[in-house]
Design an enzyme around this catalytic site. Sequence first.
Site, PDB file in Angstrom:
ATOM      1  N   PHE A 161      -3.446   2.535   6.668  1.00  0.00           N
ATOM      2  CA  PHE A 161      -4.495   2.388   5.652  1.00  0.00           C
ATOM      3  C   PHE A 161      -3.958   2.409   4.228  1.00  0.00           C
ATOM      4  O   PHE A 161      -4.611   1.938   3.305  1.00  0.00           O
ATOM      5  CB  PHE A 161      -5.539   3.513   5.826  1.00  0.00           C
ATOM      6  CG  PHE A 161      -5.112   4.817   5.209  1.00  0.00           C
ATOM      7  CD1 PHE A 161      -5.342   5.064   3.860  1.00  0.00           C
ATOM      8  CD2 PHE A 161      -4.447   5.793   5.946  1.00  0.00           C
ATOM      9  CE1 PHE A 161      -4.925   6.257   3.268  1.00  0.00           C
ATOM     10  CE2 PHE A 161      -4.032   6.969   5.368  1.00  0.00           C
ATOM     11  CZ  PHE A 161      -4.266   7.205   4.023  1.00  0.00           C
ATOM     12  N   LYS A 185      -2.983  -6.550  13.038  1.00  0.00           N
ATOM     13  CA  LYS A 185      -4.008  -5.545  13.345  1.00  0.00           C
ATOM     14  C   LYS A 185      -3.947  -4.538  12.200  1.00  0.00           C
ATOM     15  O   LYS A 185      -3.191  -3.581  12.239  1.00  0.00           O
ATOM     16  CB  LYS A 185      -3.687  -4.883  14.691  1.00  0.00           C
ATOM     17  CG  LYS A 185      -4.879  -4.297  15.443  1.00  0.00           C
ATOM     18  CD  LYS A 185      -5.698  -3.295  14.676  1.00  0.00           C
ATOM     19  CE  LYS A 185      -5.058  -1.934  14.553  1.00  0.00           C
ATOM     20  NZ  LYS A 185      -5.767  -1.039  13.617  1.00  0.00           N
ATOM     21  N   GLU A 188      -8.254   0.004  10.390  1.00  0.00           N
ATOM     22  CA  GLU A 188      -9.704  -0.167  10.463  1.00  0.00           C
ATOM     23  C   GLU A 188     -10.415   0.528   9.302  1.00  0.00           C
ATOM     24  O   GLU A 188     -11.610   0.380   9.119  1.00  0.00           O
ATOM     25  CB  GLU A 188     -10.232   0.325  11.820  1.00  0.00           C
ATOM     26  CG  GLU A 188     -10.038   1.804  12.129  1.00  0.00           C
ATOM     27  CD  GLU A 188      -8.646   2.148  12.705  1.00  0.00           C
ATOM     28  OE1 GLU A 188      -7.651   1.490  12.319  1.00  0.00           O
ATOM     29  OE2 GLU A 188      -8.567   3.106  13.496  1.00  0.00           O
ATOM     30  N   ARG A 189      -9.655   1.315   8.501  1.00  0.00           N
ATOM     31  CA  ARG A 189     -10.313   2.033   7.400  1.00  0.00           C
ATOM     32  C   ARG A 189     -10.478   1.155   6.155  1.00  0.00           C
ATOM     33  O   ARG A 189     -11.369   1.368   5.351  1.00  0.00           O
ATOM     34  CB  ARG A 189      -9.509   3.279   7.034  1.00  0.00           C
ATOM     35  CG  ARG A 189      -9.565   4.290   8.145  1.00  0.00           C
ATOM     36  CD  ARG A 189      -8.813   5.534   7.796  1.00  0.00           C
ATOM     37  NE  ARG A 189      -8.119   6.021   8.972  1.00  0.00           N
ATOM     38  CZ  ARG A 189      -7.036   6.749   8.968  1.00  0.00           C
ATOM     39  NH1 ARG A 189      -6.501   7.112   7.821  1.00  0.00           N
ATOM     40  NH2 ARG A 189      -6.474   7.148  10.077  1.00  0.00           N
ATOM     41  N   SER A 238       1.923   6.544  11.165  1.00  0.00           N
ATOM     42  CA  SER A 238       2.399   7.922  11.311  1.00  0.00           C
ATOM     43  C   SER A 238       3.453   8.014  12.422  1.00  0.00           C
ATOM     44  O   SER A 238       3.512   7.153  13.308  1.00  0.00           O
ATOM     45  CB  SER A 238       1.213   8.832  11.621  1.00  0.00           C
ATOM     46  OG  SER A 238       0.593   8.391  12.813  1.00  0.00           O
ATOM     47  N   CYS A 293       3.952   6.538   1.585  1.00  0.00           N
ATOM     48  CA  CYS A 293       5.031   7.018   2.461  1.00  0.00           C
ATOM     49  C   CYS A 293       6.264   7.352   1.644  1.00  0.00           C
ATOM     50  O   CYS A 293       7.178   7.994   2.139  1.00  0.00           O
ATOM     51  CB  CYS A 293       5.355   5.970   3.501  1.00  0.00           C
ATOM     52  SG  CYS A 293       5.981   4.482   2.752  1.00  0.00           S
ATOM     53  N   GLU A 394       3.254  16.472   7.540  1.00  0.00           N
ATOM     54  CA  GLU A 394       3.125  15.469   6.475  1.00  0.00           C
ATOM     55  C   GLU A 394       1.734  15.639   5.870  1.00  0.00           C
ATOM     56  O   GLU A 394       0.729  15.402   6.540  1.00  0.00           O
ATOM     57  CB  GLU A 394       3.283  14.061   7.058  1.00  0.00           C
ATOM     58  CG  GLU A 394       3.225  12.998   5.982  1.00  0.00           C
ATOM     59  CD  GLU A 394       3.314  11.577   6.521  1.00  0.00           C
ATOM     60  OE1 GLU A 394       3.004  11.335   7.687  1.00  0.00           O
ATOM     61  OE2 GLU A 394       3.688  10.702   5.716  1.00  0.00           O
TER      62      GLU A 394
HETATM   63  P1  NAD Z   1      -1.829   5.867  11.668  1.00  0.00           P
HETATM   64  O1  NAD Z   1      -0.589   6.097  12.450  1.00  0.00           O
HETATM   65  O2  NAD Z   1      -3.005   6.724  11.949  1.00  0.00           O
HETATM   66  O3  NAD Z   1      -2.343   4.356  11.899  1.00  0.00           O
HETATM   67  C1  NAD Z   1      -1.483   3.260  11.762  1.00  0.00           C
HETATM   68  C2  NAD Z   1      -1.987   2.132  12.643  1.00  0.00           C
HETATM   69  O4  NAD Z   1      -1.960   2.554  14.018  1.00  0.00           O
HETATM   70  C3  NAD Z   1      -3.419   1.717  12.348  1.00  0.00           C
HETATM   71  O5  NAD Z   1      -3.513   0.308  12.423  1.00  0.00           O
HETATM   72  C4  NAD Z   1      -4.214   2.393  13.443  1.00  0.00           C
HETATM   73  O6  NAD Z   1      -5.375   1.686  13.794  1.00  0.00           O
HETATM   74  C5  NAD Z   1      -3.240   2.431  14.604  1.00  0.00           C
HETATM   75  N1  NAD Z   1      -3.455   3.602  15.475  1.00  0.00           N
HETATM   76  C6  NAD Z   1      -3.937   4.819  15.116  1.00  0.00           C
HETATM   77  N2  NAD Z   1      -3.988   5.633  16.182  1.00  0.00           N
HETATM   78  C7  NAD Z   1      -3.510   4.935  17.232  1.00  0.00           C
HETATM   79  C8  NAD Z   1      -3.298   5.248  18.615  1.00  0.00           C
HETATM   80  N3  NAD Z   1      -3.594   6.459  19.118  1.00  0.00           N
HETATM   81  N4  NAD Z   1      -2.771   4.306  19.402  1.00  0.00           N
HETATM   82  C9  NAD Z   1      -2.454   3.088  18.914  1.00  0.00           C
HETATM   83  N5  NAD Z   1      -2.645   2.729  17.612  1.00  0.00           N
HETATM   84  C10 NAD Z   1      -3.162   3.647  16.783  1.00  0.00           C
HETATM   85  O7  NAD Z   1      -1.427   5.916  10.138  1.00  0.00           O
HETATM   86  P2  NAD Z   1      -2.382   5.876   8.866  1.00  0.00           P
HETATM   87  O8  NAD Z   1      -3.103   7.167   8.749  1.00  0.00           O
HETATM   88  O9  NAD Z   1      -3.172   4.615   8.837  1.00  0.00           O
HETATM   89  O10 NAD Z   1      -1.294   5.750   7.685  1.00  0.00           O
HETATM   90  C11 NAD Z   1      -0.631   6.850   7.142  1.00  0.00           C
HETATM   91  C12 NAD Z   1       0.696   7.073   7.814  1.00  0.00           C
HETATM   92  O11 NAD Z   1       1.519   5.916   7.689  1.00  0.00           O
HETATM   93  C13 NAD Z   1       1.498   8.195   7.161  1.00  0.00           C
HETATM   94  O12 NAD Z   1       2.112   8.942   8.187  1.00  0.00           O
HETATM   95  C14 NAD Z   1       2.530   7.460   6.325  1.00  0.00           C
HETATM   96  O13 NAD Z   1       3.710   8.183   6.064  1.00  0.00           O
HETATM   97  C15 NAD Z   1       2.804   6.291   7.192  1.00  0.00           C
HETATM   98  N6  NAD Z   1       3.409   5.200   6.434  1.00  0.00           N
HETATM   99  C16 NAD Z   1       4.743   4.988   6.602  1.00  0.00           C
HETATM  100  C17 NAD Z   1       5.354   3.983   5.879  1.00  0.00           C
HETATM  101  C18 NAD Z   1       6.827   3.735   6.028  1.00  0.00           C
HETATM  102  O14 NAD Z   1       7.289   2.762   5.455  1.00  0.00           O
HETATM  103  N7  NAD Z   1       7.565   4.516   6.762  1.00  0.00           N
HETATM  104  C19 NAD Z   1       4.617   3.202   4.985  1.00  0.00           C
HETATM  105  C20 NAD Z   1       3.252   3.443   4.855  1.00  0.00           C
HETATM  106  C21 NAD Z   1       2.654   4.458   5.593  1.00  0.00           C
END
Ligand code: NAD
Length: 510
Positions: A161, A185, A188-189, A238, A293, A394
Amino acid sequence: MDIQHGADEEDSVRTIEHWIAGKTTSGTSERTAAVYDPASGRQQAEVVLATAEDVREAVAAAGEAFSAWSQTSVSARTKILFAFRELVNRHADEIAGLITDEHGKVLSDARGEVQRGLEVVEFASGIASLLKGDYSDQVSTDVDTYSFREPLGVVAGITPFNFPAMVPMWMFPVAIACGNTFVLKPSERDPSASMRLAELWQQAGLPDGVFNVVHGDKVAVDALLDAPEVAAISFVGSTPIARYIHERGTANGKRVQALGGAKNHAIVLPDADLDFAADHLAAASFGSAGERCMAISAAVAVGAAGDRIVEAVNDRARAVRVGAGRDADSEMGPVVTREAQQRIVGLIDAGEAQGGRVTVDGRGFTVPGHEDGFFVGPTVIDAVRPEMDVYREEVFGPVLSVLRTDSVDEAIALINANPYGNGTAIFTSSGEAARRFQRGVHVGMIGINVPVPVPMAFYSFGGWKDSLFGDKHVHGPEGVAFYTRAKVVTARWPHVSHASEASFHFPTSK
Ligand code: NAD
């Protein structure tokens, strides 16, 4: 009657649909998720959540488009990338507005993320040079060898998101420029930015089916992970989900790069310009409400820097102008959801309960006129120790933990003991300390007096350890390598007068 009708209209929210084969479609699902305006706390839209069947339709559209797109000349592909670049640039403010309304970040920050995404489009517009192969003449008598790279097929991106435009743009410009077709994909937020980008691709002349967007949750993600036609998955999100994506994707034979979470440290040495360090630390910790991140979430004050840097950062934290993202005066907006707000406040509570000293407290923060918004004020917690939850988790909010060490080596050891390895920075005026730091830390992206060292598009972006699963970083040269595979040709054009020299032993050069 009329009044009743008006009330119904007011109650109904906009529905955000998928983009498959160049058209919007609501797919086959009955399930939707709410999309909020984090500044007001109100739901402003709903997004459809794909079924496995919807995902299969998007993958099939991308598969169908691949045969023609992969054969389209590199110059024709480049022309479309240039046109897309112009369109995104022209509509940058509009895209930034969509981001602010659904994510909450301030407009200038949203505009900055569009700009960083555009830089990847610009990088990918040079694909003709990036795809050049090698050629070796006469490696054996009358034999030449050359190599080139081909696209993989249908590739997918699953994104978080916090950068609804930039992170998808880390992936799809490079993938598409290389001749792949793409299924995105997004989170969704905040799904609207990717839909606008899909429309701009179409306007730029990209054939339908080359770029598709399916919205959804785990159901959609699992369908992508299991689809045999999907050759590669890029994921950013994450760490627990990144690990899962990598395990399931690679078990299914796919190429996977899965970028995870972070805990980014900034070391402050006593020889640093502490005003400069405090300004930059505050911006790196509280910018985008800490939902980056590459945000700094842990400051490591070395020796005599300790109290002085805490005091200076406290002053900056108290001065941050917090408000709605669309308010031109705001420097920091709300966090993305009510759950995120509650989780962040819970971690501040835990930090305090476990012995941290909350020197600036963002709990219970309200913005006049936006009392139901998802706000958390800038927060500084001093005397944090590695075993505390606020350090181990985090936080992904506007919270800076301060830890103390006696030496730069101790600070480097602290960073290396942390499971994450995304970004880190040092503030110092000592070249020797900076060099020791850059060589000693087990972290992918390093800043020297630069607290948010996000590499430019022509370098690759990625962390180490639990911040990345897979062996290729995104965009830059590693992105091109990720979305292509190599062929090496060994060729001979025998002269009619040459006698055949075939032999049964393993070929060696002559
Ligand atoms: P998230 O892991 O909750 O979601 C990321 C994606 O995975 C979304 O599209 C979501 O719909 C999907 N998803 C969520 N739960 C899932 C599941 N159980 N099974 C399969 N898919 C699932 O992350 P977020 O809250 O949207 O974003 C924040 C996180 O992203 C933080 O941990 C941040 O550090 C990380 N991030 C990392 C980088 C990097 O470059 N390393 C960059 C941006 C964000």
